[in-house]
Design a protein around this motif. Structure first.
Motif, PDB file in Angstrom:
ATOM      1  N   ASP A 561     -19.342  30.142  29.157  1.00  0.00           N
ATOM      2  CA  ASP A 561     -18.059  29.488  29.190  1.00  0.00           C
ATOM      3  C   ASP A 561     -18.050  28.411  30.100  1.00  0.00           C
ATOM      4  O   ASP A 561     -17.124  27.493  29.832  1.00  0.00           O
ATOM      5  N   GLU A 562     -18.630  28.274  31.333  1.00  0.00           N
ATOM      6  CA  GLU A 562     -18.326  27.706  32.472  1.00  0.00           C
ATOM      7  C   GLU A 562     -19.296  26.188  32.028  1.00  0.00           C
ATOM      8  O   GLU A 562     -19.046  25.196  32.897  1.00  0.00           O
ATOM      9  N   ASN A 563     -20.190  26.133  31.369  1.00  0.00           N
ATOM     10  CA  ASN A 563     -21.051  25.298  30.981  1.00  0.00           C
ATOM     11  C   ASN A 563     -21.017  24.963  29.487  1.00  0.00           C
ATOM     12  O   ASN A 563     -22.165  25.146  28.986  1.00  0.00           O
ATOM     13  N   PRO A 564     -20.147  24.277  29.005  1.00  0.00           N
ATOM     14  CA  PRO A 564     -20.030  24.165  27.446  1.00  0.00           C
ATOM     15  C   PRO A 564     -21.073  22.995  27.018  1.00  0.00           C
ATOM     16  O   PRO A 564     -21.820  23.008  25.974  1.00  0.00           O
ATOM     17  N   ASP A 565     -21.414  22.053  28.216  1.00  0.00           N
ATOM     18  CA  ASP A 565     -22.425  21.000  27.570  1.00  0.00           C
ATOM     19  C   ASP A 565     -23.841  21.297  27.767  1.00  0.00           C
ATOM     20  O   ASP A 565     -24.343  21.201  26.697  1.00  0.00           O
ATOM     21  N   MET A 566     -24.007  22.473  28.541  1.00  0.00           N
ATOM     22  CA  MET A 566     -25.505  22.859  28.279  1.00  0.00           C
ATOM     23  C   MET A 566     -25.712  23.959  27.243  1.00  0.00           C
ATOM     24  O   MET A 566     -26.543  23.772  26.313  1.00  0.00           O
ATOM     25  N   VAL A 567     -24.566  24.498  26.793  1.00  0.00           N
ATOM     26  CA  VAL A 567     -24.415  25.310  25.427  1.00  0.00           C
ATOM     27  C   VAL A 567     -24.692  24.428  24.224  1.00  0.00           C
ATOM     28  O   VAL A 567     -25.550  24.633  23.304  1.00  0.00           O
ATOM     29  N   SER A 568     -24.110  23.181  24.047  1.00  0.00           N
ATOM     30  CA  SER A 568     -24.127  22.258  23.395  1.00  0.00           C
ATOM     31  C   SER A 568     -25.556  21.885  23.209  1.00  0.00           C
ATOM     32  O   SER A 568     -26.264  21.586  22.104  1.00  0.00           O
ATOM     33  N   ALA A 569     -26.062  21.484  24.177  1.00  0.00           N
ATOM     34  CA  ALA A 569     -27.512  20.911  24.238  1.00  0.00           C
ATOM     35  C   ALA A 569     -28.482  21.615  23.517  1.00  0.00           C
ATOM     36  O   ALA A 569     -29.432  21.382  22.869  1.00  0.00           O
ATOM     37  N   VAL A 570     -28.268  22.989  23.854  1.00  0.00           N
ATOM     38  CA  VAL A 570     -29.291  24.340  23.189  1.00  0.00           C
ATOM     39  C   VAL A 570     -29.028  24.377  21.764  1.00  0.00           C
ATOM     40  O   VAL A 570     -29.634  24.093  20.964  1.00  0.00           O
ATOM     41  N   LYS A 573     -28.529  20.297  20.033  1.00  0.00           N
ATOM     42  CA  LYS A 573     -29.362  19.225  20.002  1.00  0.00           C
ATOM     43  C   LYS A 573     -30.869  19.990  20.196  1.00  0.00           C
ATOM     44  O   LYS A 573     -31.893  19.130  20.138  1.00  0.00           O
ATOM     45  N   GLY A 574     -30.887  21.109  19.985  1.00  0.00           N
ATOM     46  CA  GLY A 574     -32.233  22.026  20.002  1.00  0.00           C
ATOM     47  C   GLY A 574     -33.098  21.968  21.074  1.00  0.00           C
ATOM     48  O   GLY A 574     -34.239  21.964  21.177  1.00  0.00           O
ATOM     49  N   GLN A 575     -32.392  21.779  22.427  1.00  0.00           N
ATOM     50  CA  GLN A 575     -33.017  21.663  23.473  1.00  0.00           C
ATOM     51  C   GLN A 575     -33.334  23.265  24.023  1.00  0.00           C
ATOM     52  O   GLN A 575     -32.488  23.514  24.821  1.00  0.00           O
ATOM     53  N   LYS A 576     -34.015  24.119  23.212  1.00  0.00           N
ATOM     54  CA  LYS A 576     -34.209  25.491  23.658  1.00  0.00           C
ATOM     55  C   LYS A 576     -34.981  25.426  24.786  1.00  0.00           C
ATOM     56  O   LYS A 576     -34.552  26.974  25.396  1.00  0.00           O
ATOM     57  N   GLY A 577     -35.387  24.614  25.677  1.00  0.00           N
ATOM     58  CA  GLY A 577     -36.002  24.759  26.995  1.00  0.00           C
ATOM     59  C   GLY A 577     -34.922  25.008  27.982  1.00  0.00           C
ATOM     60  O   GLY A 577     -35.309  25.881  28.966  1.00  0.00           O
ATOM     61  N   ILE A 604     -29.162  36.180  26.510  1.00  0.00           N
ATOM     62  CA  ILE A 604     -28.850  34.755  26.297  1.00  0.00           C
ATOM     63  C   ILE A 604     -29.129  34.225  24.834  1.00  0.00           C
ATOM     64  O   ILE A 604     -28.235  33.649  24.393  1.00  0.00           O
ATOM     65  N   GLU A 605     -30.232  34.578  24.288  1.00  0.00           N
ATOM     66  CA  GLU A 605     -30.805  34.039  23.178  1.00  0.00           C
ATOM     67  C   GLU A 605     -29.854  34.640  22.156  1.00  0.00           C
ATOM     68  O   GLU A 605     -29.402  34.088  20.894  1.00  0.00           O
ATOM     69  N   GLU A 606     -29.438  35.771  22.081  1.00  0.00           N
ATOM     70  CA  GLU A 606     -28.568  36.497  21.372  1.00  0.00           C
ATOM     71  C   GLU A 606     -27.277  36.015  20.932  1.00  0.00           C
ATOM     72  O   GLU A 606     -26.474  35.507  20.152  1.00  0.00           O
ATOM     73  N   LEU A 607     -26.673  35.591  22.620  1.00  0.00           N
ATOM     74  CA  LEU A 607     -25.302  34.813  22.137  1.00  0.00           C
ATOM     75  C   LEU A 607     -25.431  33.339  21.990  1.00  0.00           C
ATOM     76  O   LEU A 607     -24.724  32.989  21.304  1.00  0.00           O
ATOM     77  N   LEU A 608     -26.622  32.689  22.288  1.00  0.00           N
ATOM     78  CA  LEU A 608     -26.621  31.541  22.039  1.00  0.00           C
ATOM     79  C   LEU A 608     -26.796  31.206  20.316  1.00  0.00           C
ATOM     80  O   LEU A 608     -26.482  30.130  19.780  1.00  0.00           O
ATOM     81  N   PHE A 609     -27.687  32.078  19.780  1.00  0.00           N
ATOM     82  CA  PHE A 609     -28.102  32.069  18.490  1.00  0.00           C
ATOM     83  C   PHE A 609     -27.737  33.290  17.564  1.00  0.00           C
ATOM     84  O   PHE A 609     -28.614  34.088  17.307  1.00  0.00           O
TER      85      PHE A 609
END
Length: 610
Positions: A561-570, A573-577, A604-609
């Motif tokens: 929640d504090e880092n929406p830009d990082m969430v969007s990048a993953v 934009k597919g930046q899974k690293g 983290i992977e469960e929440l992101l995907f």
């Protein structure tokens, strides 16, 4: 009728006595007779500083690994041939002559000591200095490491070998000739080396698709005496050190079956590894104990060359020889430069001259030294002062049975016993003359015993032990040593300490982060003042206190929640690293010893995907 010299026969009993002496004495030990000493103004023999400091082996190996990776990447690139179409037109052929200084206590033809660190002209016998009336006396023990080297390269040992005089006049050769076995009867013939992609060969050299290695033939191995060491004192004074005169050498001559610069360097590297593994040569290229001459020729692909014959191979192009290469990188770079020079000359309609050329580190071209001398110019003749050497089959069989384990066998055993990857096994073997591999093997055994005592010794855990230990030995311990420029011999962390640390990690008693902190503490502290790993964990309250799944999710969601830009990048934009960035944040924010990186990544992977 003139007197005939009696043959020299080396018996099994003499060999055993040699080994017994070697077990008690260092290579420089032993009572030495009084020798003629040379100093002062007579020959102007003085100490000369080395032009270049020796490169540490660990740094050299890393540089070579980087070069091999770069070469392999370039070879696999689709545009590689398009970048230099001339390499499709011309074929490179290389033969190599490796000169290796044998690990012996005495010189080849005198009882003077062999020493790399002695003062100039400290160990010089009368024959070494070519004093009138002095004659050579073959030291039988020098043959033992030479035979071991030949057996390591699968050579046929000749029951009879003899000595020749190779005549040439130069300041570093006091007799006016060198005693060698080249011309008539060398002591070993018809060997071979097997090299794989892991040895650093060029993938394009593999003969068939799917092949993993190639074989390079060894024409012969011969014994010969070394020359004096010449040091230039600018502008025009040359200082001579006769300590090196008559040091026992073997010259290993490969067949011209090498067709790329990377494979040429890999061949020399393989030879050095074999020589060290059987204790034939203790000083490698980085210390001047090994030198290489390379013979380079090119011809149009599919052509018959100039109808020249080299080592029994007809139809190769005219060859040039590049002398005294002192590193693996120098071998690769010099071959590349000479290949390109010859192609350029031939493309312009010129002719390649048979000549000896030199190479300077950092150069882009080889330089002409002199026209190439043929064997006739050396006026070979049998040495009248030395009888032939007779080697019994009993001795050869004994040496073959007692030969130390060869590198390929060690690496194969490591793969089978410890489940390491080929890359890790090769790297561990290459570092520190195999000491790091021994450390790793002992640690693996200790970790296995510890987790077995905890009831965790199932197949899945056992398969992880080798990889885990290798990773920590290579990267964590290696990184600590590299950070402050220390060598492996400076390490005070014992295998028991590392095994206790990793057993706690595998049983989830501590996190990897805590493990690295403890390793740093062990590295920084004096070994006499250290407490045990388990006591350190308990006193520091560092044992893992896992939080619940709900707490993992709450912590991960707050960071997202504090880092929406990082969430969007993953996500977008597919930046899974960048997933691991979130894992790192979770470990840092949580109380020490409560978050496991693997569990955090899973959440983290469960929440992101979802």
């Amino acid at each position: 009728m003139p007197l005939q010299p009696r043959p020299i026969t080396l018996s099994l009993r003499q060999t055993c006595l040699y080994y017994a002496c070697r077990s008690r004495l260092s290579p420089l030990a032993g009572v030495q007779p009084r020798h003629q000493q040379f100093s002062g103004s007579a020959y102007r023999f003085e100490t000369a500083k080395a032009a270049d400091a020796a490169v540490p082996l660990r740094k050299q190996l890393k540089e070579e690994a980087k070069q091999r990776k770069k070469s392999a990447k370039s070879a696999k690139s689709p545009g590689n041939n398009a970048a230099d179409p001339l390499l499709d037109k011309w074929e490179l052929t290389v033969g190599i002559e490796v000169h290796a200084e044998l690990n012996t206590a005495h010189k080849l033809f005198s009882t003077a000591q062999t020493s790399l660190n002695a003062e100039p002209n400290e160990h010089v016998a009368r024959f070494d200095a070519a004093l009138p009336g002095a004659q050579p006396a073959f030291q039988k023990a020098t043959l033992i490491p030479a035979l071991r080297a030949a057996l390591a390269m699968d050579c046929d040992i000749q029951s009879r070998s003899s000595w020749d005089r190779k005549h040439y006049f130069y300041q570093d050769q006091p007799n006016g000739y060198q005693i060698t076995q080249y011309y008539a009867e060398p002591f070993a013939r018809s060997g071979s080396l097997t090299l794989t992609l892991e040895d650093g060969i060029d993938p394009n050299d593999l003969s068939e698709p799917g092949a993993t290695g190639l074989t390079i033939g060894i024409k012969q191995i011969q014994m010969e005496q070394d020359t004096a060491k010449t040091a230039l004192q600018p502008p025009s004074t040359y200082l001579l050190d006769f300590n090196r005169v008559s040091h026992p050498l073997i010259e290993i001559i490969t067949l011209p079956q090498i067709h790329s610069p990377a494979t040429a360097a890999a061949t020399v590297r393989k030879i050095q590894s074999l020589l060290k593994s059987v204790d034939s040569c203790v000083a490698g290229m980085e210390m001047g104990g090994l030198r290489a001459d390379v013979n380079v020729s090119v011809r149009k692909r599919g052509s018959t060359g100039d109808n020249n014959e080299y080592s029994g191979v007809k139809g190769l192009g005219t060859r040039t020889e590049i002398k005294n290469l002192s590193s693996f990188k120098a071998v690769e770079d010099a071959v590349t430069a000479e290949r390109d020079r010859q192609i350029k000359v031939l493309e312009a309609g010129g002719v390649i001259e048979g000549e000896t050329r030199g190479w300077t580190i950092g150069s882009t071209e080889t330089t002409r030294l002199r026209s190439k001398e043929g064997e006739v110019d050396y006026r070979y003749m049998p040495d009248p002062d030395l009888p032939p050497v007779l080697i019994s089959s009993e001795l050869v069989n004994h040496l073959r049975k007692t030969l130390p384990e060869l590198p390929d066998s060690t690496i194969s055993r490591t793969l089978n016993d410890f489940g390491l990857s080929m890359k890790d096994a090769k790297t561990l073997f290459s570092f520190d003359d195999g000491e790091r591999l021994e450390y790793c093997a002992e640690t693996i055994d200790l970790v296995s015993k510890k987790i077995s005592a905890q009831g965790l010794n199932d197949d899945q855990n056992q398969a992880k032990v080798g990889k885990l230990v290798a990773n920590w030995v290579l990267h964590e311990l290696g990184g600590l040593l590299t950070s402050d420029g220390r060598e492996w011999s400076d390490l005070t962390i014992t295998t028991e300490e590392l095994a206790s640390l990793l057993a706690n990690l595998m049983s989830k008693q501590i996190t990897a982060r805590v493990g690295k902190q403890i390793l740093q503490q062990l590295y920084d502290e004096d070994s006499d003042d250290r407490i045990s790993v388990d006591a350190r964990i308990d006193e520091g309250n560092l044992r893992l206190r896992p939080i619940s799944r709900e707490e993992y999710i709450e912590l991960a969601q707050s960071i997202m929640d504090e880092n929406p830009d990082m969430v969007s990048a993953v996500r977008d934009k597919g930046q899974k690293g960048k997933t691991m960035w979130f894992v790192g944040q979770m470990v840092r924010r949580a109380e020490e010893g409560t978050v496991e990186a693997e569990k955090a990544k899973e959440i983290i992977e469960e929440l992101l995907f979802p």
